[in-house]
Design a protein around this motif. Structure first.
Motif, PDB file in Angstrom:
ATOM      1  N   LYS A  68       0.822  -1.206   0.000  1.00 49.86           N
ATOM      2  CA  LYS A  68       0.000   0.000   0.000  1.00 49.86           C
ATOM      3  C   LYS A  68       0.862   1.265   0.000  1.00 49.86           C
ATOM      4  O   LYS A  68       0.392   2.348  -0.368  1.00 49.86           O
ATOM      5  CB  LYS A  68      -0.909   0.015   1.237  1.00 49.86           C
ATOM      6  N   ILE A  69       2.114   1.124   0.448  1.00 45.05           N
ATOM      7  CA  ILE A  69       3.008   2.293   0.495  1.00 45.05           C
ATOM      8  C   ILE A  69       4.302   1.936  -0.254  1.00 45.05           C
ATOM      9  O   ILE A  69       5.374   1.779   0.356  1.00 45.05           O
ATOM     10  CB  ILE A  69       3.327   2.710   1.948  1.00 45.05           C
ATOM     11  N   PRO A  70       4.234   1.795  -1.566  1.00 45.05           N
ATOM     12  CA  PRO A  70       5.459   1.503  -2.325  1.00 45.05           C
ATOM     13  C   PRO A  70       6.300   2.764  -2.466  1.00 45.05           C
ATOM     14  O   PRO A  70       5.782   3.889  -2.410  1.00 45.05           O
ATOM     15  CB  PRO A  70       4.920   1.052  -3.679  1.00 45.05           C
ATOM     16  N   PHE A  71       7.570   2.582  -2.650  1.00 42.77           N
ATOM     17  CA  PHE A  71       8.431   3.751  -2.847  1.00 42.77           C
ATOM     18  C   PHE A  71       8.158   4.393  -4.195  1.00 42.77           C
ATOM     19  O   PHE A  71       8.068   3.717  -5.219  1.00 42.77           O
ATOM     20  CB  PHE A  71       9.897   3.348  -2.761  1.00 42.77           C
ATOM     21  N   GLN A  72       8.024   5.704  -4.175  1.00 47.59           N
ATOM     22  CA  GLN A  72       7.888   6.503  -5.396  1.00 47.59           C
ATOM     23  C   GLN A  72       8.928   7.615  -5.337  1.00 47.59           C
ATOM     24  O   GLN A  72       9.030   8.305  -4.311  1.00 47.59           O
ATOM     25  CB  GLN A  72       6.482   7.114  -5.498  1.00 47.59           C
ATOM     26  N   PRO A  73       9.720   7.804  -6.395  1.00 45.96           N
ATOM     27  CA  PRO A  73      10.707   8.898  -6.380  1.00 45.96           C
ATOM     28  C   PRO A  73      10.029  10.246  -6.171  1.00 45.96           C
ATOM     29  O   PRO A  73       8.836  10.419  -6.459  1.00 45.96           O
ATOM     30  CB  PRO A  73      11.351   8.806  -7.776  1.00 45.96           C
ATOM     31  N   CYS A  74      10.780  11.180  -5.662  1.00 45.29           N
ATOM     32  CA  CYS A  74      10.257  12.533  -5.435  1.00 45.29           C
ATOM     33  C   CYS A  74       9.763  13.134  -6.742  1.00 45.29           C
ATOM     34  O   CYS A  74      10.414  13.001  -7.790  1.00 45.29           O
ATOM     35  CB  CYS A  74      11.343  13.436  -4.841  1.00 45.29           C
ATOM     36  N   GLY A  75       8.623  13.799  -6.665  1.00 50.87           N
ATOM     37  CA  GLY A  75       8.136  14.523  -7.819  1.00 50.87           C
ATOM     38  C   GLY A  75       8.882  15.840  -7.987  1.00 50.87           C
ATOM     39  O   GLY A  75       9.780  16.177  -7.203  1.00 50.87           O
ATOM     40  N   THR A  76       8.480  16.596  -8.983  1.00 44.72           N
ATOM     41  CA  THR A  76       9.171  17.845  -9.292  1.00 44.72           C
ATOM     42  C   THR A  76       9.182  18.804  -8.106  1.00 44.72           C
ATOM     43  O   THR A  76      10.174  19.481  -7.848  1.00 44.72           O
ATOM     44  CB  THR A  76       8.500  18.531 -10.498  1.00 44.72           C
ATOM     45  N   LEU A  77       8.081  18.853  -7.365  1.00 44.50           N
ATOM     46  CA  LEU A  77       7.967  19.804  -6.270  1.00 44.50           C
ATOM     47  C   LEU A  77       7.922  19.112  -4.906  1.00 44.50           C
ATOM     48  O   LEU A  77       7.509  19.707  -3.917  1.00 44.50           O
ATOM     49  CB  LEU A  77       6.710  20.664  -6.451  1.00 44.50           C
TER      50      LEU A  77
ATOM     51  N   LEU B 112      12.969  -0.143   3.706  1.00 40.04           N
ATOM     52  CA  LEU B 112      12.303   1.132   3.454  1.00 40.04           C
ATOM     53  C   LEU B 112      13.283   2.051   2.737  1.00 40.04           C
ATOM     54  O   LEU B 112      14.396   2.282   3.206  1.00 40.04           O
ATOM     55  CB  LEU B 112      11.855   1.784   4.765  1.00 40.04           C
ATOM     56  N   CYS B 113      12.859   2.582   1.594  1.00 35.35           N
ATOM     57  CA  CYS B 113      13.694   3.508   0.823  1.00 35.35           C
ATOM     58  C   CYS B 113      13.173   4.924   1.014  1.00 35.35           C
ATOM     59  O   CYS B 113      11.966   5.173   0.926  1.00 35.35           O
ATOM     60  CB  CYS B 113      13.670   3.136  -0.659  1.00 35.35           C
ATOM     61  N   THR B 114      14.069   5.839   1.302  1.00 34.30           N
ATOM     62  CA  THR B 114      13.714   7.257   1.410  1.00 34.30           C
ATOM     63  C   THR B 114      14.544   8.051   0.407  1.00 34.30           C
ATOM     64  O   THR B 114      15.710   7.746   0.168  1.00 34.30           O
ATOM     65  CB  THR B 114      13.968   7.798   2.825  1.00 34.30           C
ATOM     66  N   GLU B 115      13.924   9.043  -0.178  1.00 37.84           N
ATOM     67  CA  GLU B 115      14.617   9.954  -1.100  1.00 37.84           C
ATOM     68  C   GLU B 115      14.382  11.377  -0.637  1.00 37.84           C
ATOM     69  O   GLU B 115      13.262  11.749  -0.284  1.00 37.84           O
ATOM     70  CB  GLU B 115      14.113   9.777  -2.530  1.00 37.84           C
ATOM     71  N   GLN B 116      15.438  12.152  -0.627  1.00 34.72           N
ATOM     72  CA  GLN B 116      15.350  13.539  -0.166  1.00 34.72           C
ATOM     73  C   GLN B 116      16.017  14.455  -1.174  1.00 34.72           C
ATOM     74  O   GLN B 116      17.129  14.184  -1.640  1.00 34.72           O
ATOM     75  CB  GLN B 116      16.018  13.681   1.205  1.00 34.72           C
ATOM     76  N   LYS B 117      15.325  15.529  -1.528  1.00 37.05           N
ATOM     77  CA  LYS B 117      15.895  16.538  -2.412  1.00 37.05           C
ATOM     78  C   LYS B 117      16.846  17.418  -1.596  1.00 37.05           C
ATOM     79  O   LYS B 117      16.499  17.879  -0.506  1.00 37.05           O
ATOM     80  CB  LYS B 117      14.795  17.398  -3.026  1.00 37.05           C
ATOM     81  N   LEU B 118      18.026  17.644  -2.124  1.00 40.97           N
ATOM     82  CA  LEU B 118      19.026  18.461  -1.452  1.00 40.97           C
ATOM     83  C   LEU B 118      19.052  19.841  -2.111  1.00 40.97           C
ATOM     84  O   LEU B 118      19.561  20.014  -3.207  1.00 40.97           O
ATOM     85  CB  LEU B 118      20.401  17.794  -1.533  1.00 40.97           C
ATOM     86  N   LEU B 119      18.467  20.807  -1.425  1.00 42.94           N
ATOM     87  CA  LEU B 119      18.415  22.181  -1.911  1.00 42.94           C
ATOM     88  C   LEU B 119      18.915  23.066  -0.783  1.00 42.94           C
ATOM     89  O   LEU B 119      18.152  23.450   0.107  1.00 42.94           O
ATOM     90  CB  LEU B 119      16.990  22.556  -2.313  1.00 42.94           C
TER      91      LEU B 119
END
Length: 301
Positions: free
Chosen positions: A28-37, A66-73
């Protein structure tokens, strides 16, 4: 595969979920890469790269990831571009933008820079021993482990979990071992520890690659300091650092285990053999660690 840290929890005594049921709920909670925003995203991924299953099983031992993705800004970049925009606007209109307008400019700059931000991914593994009721997160910090547990609660219905609590606190036990110079049966004290005073100043003394039978250590303990970290070896097979927060950190599988892993890997799937060997060792190690800490505290006490 080889865990470097253990944040330890206890599964409920009435745990009855099957791998198939857990698989269905994690899906129910699959990993999805970060979207544009989107600044951050997290979800469950297969623990074994060449398989699609979200639950890797070996008898009673299960593995999740568990995979996490974080945008580095960087904030410094956003602030610099925002500052330049505000300066430019001030020159054009003859007065400096107000606070509300400046905040709108910063939000606009953030949206513009987001697609150009770098992404960082991290996969955190979770081991379950469903027979003995263990759940361990391979995380170096309590916050990272809490994030994983949070996503387990989101995915799994009626999921309950409690941290491991022992009759004797790790701080009290480690302080006693250092004071007496004797580790419990099966364990060896190594050359690293941290002693901290319990007062507001938290005066701290750290020893690294230093014999811990020196006279000043009992003196520090007599002055009120307590052990908050201690390097230990179990059964000449696993080296680790125990903390006062009941964290097992910097886990290192020693030569005898590495040799066993290499010999088993020659005979087939190294992922399978490594997982089998690691979980077998943890299943022996954890009960002895709990026993060294006076046994497990009863729930609710």
């Amino acid at each position: 595969m080889w865990f470097k840290n253990l944040q330890l929890y206890r599964l409920p005594a009435d745990w009855r979920i099957t791998p198939a049921q857990l698989e269905e709920q994690l899906a129910k909670i699959p990993f999805q890469p970060c979207g544009t925003l989107t600044m951050q995203s997290a979800g469950w991924v297969p623990p074994k790269n060449d398989e699609d299953a979200l639950v890797y099983t070996l008898d009673r031992h299960w593995l999740l990831a568990l995979c996490t993705e974080q945008k580095l800004l960087p904030a410094s970049v956003v602030n610099q571009v925002t500052h330049d925009r505000i300066e430019e606007m001030e020159q054009q209109q003859g007065y400096r933008p107000g606070r509300k307008q400046a905040q709108q400019i910063k939000e606009q700059v953030t949206e513009e820079l987001m697609p150009r931000a770098f992404s960082r991914r991290r996969t955190t593994q979770v081991w379950l021993d469903t027979l003995n009721g263990w759940l361990a997160v391979n995380a170096g910090s309590a916050n990272q482990a809490d994030d994983v547990v949070q996503y387990l609660h989101k995915a799994v219905e009626n999921f309950s979990l409690r941290p491991l609590v022992t009759q004797t606190s790790p701080a009290a036990a480690m302080t006693d071992w250092l004071s007496s110079g004797d580790a419990p049966a099966g364990f060896t004290i190594e050359r690293e520890c941290e002693l901290c005073a319990p007062d507001e100043e938290k005066a701290t003394v750290r020893y690294a690659r230093h014999p811990l039978d020196a006279d000043e250590i009992p003196a520090h303990i007599a002055a009120g300091k307590r052990a908050t970290r201690l390097a230990l070896t179990w059964d000449d097979r696993i080296a680790f650092v125990l903390t006062d927060k009941m964290q097992v950190k910097r886990v290192q599988f020693l030569d005898v285990l590495q040799e066993e892993a290499e010999s088993q890997a020659d005979n087939g799937d190294s992922f399978y053999s490594d997982f089998a060997l690691m979980t077998a060792e943890f299943s022996r190690f954890l009960p002895q660690l709990v026993e060294a800490l006076g046994g497990e505290a009863k729930e609710g006490v």
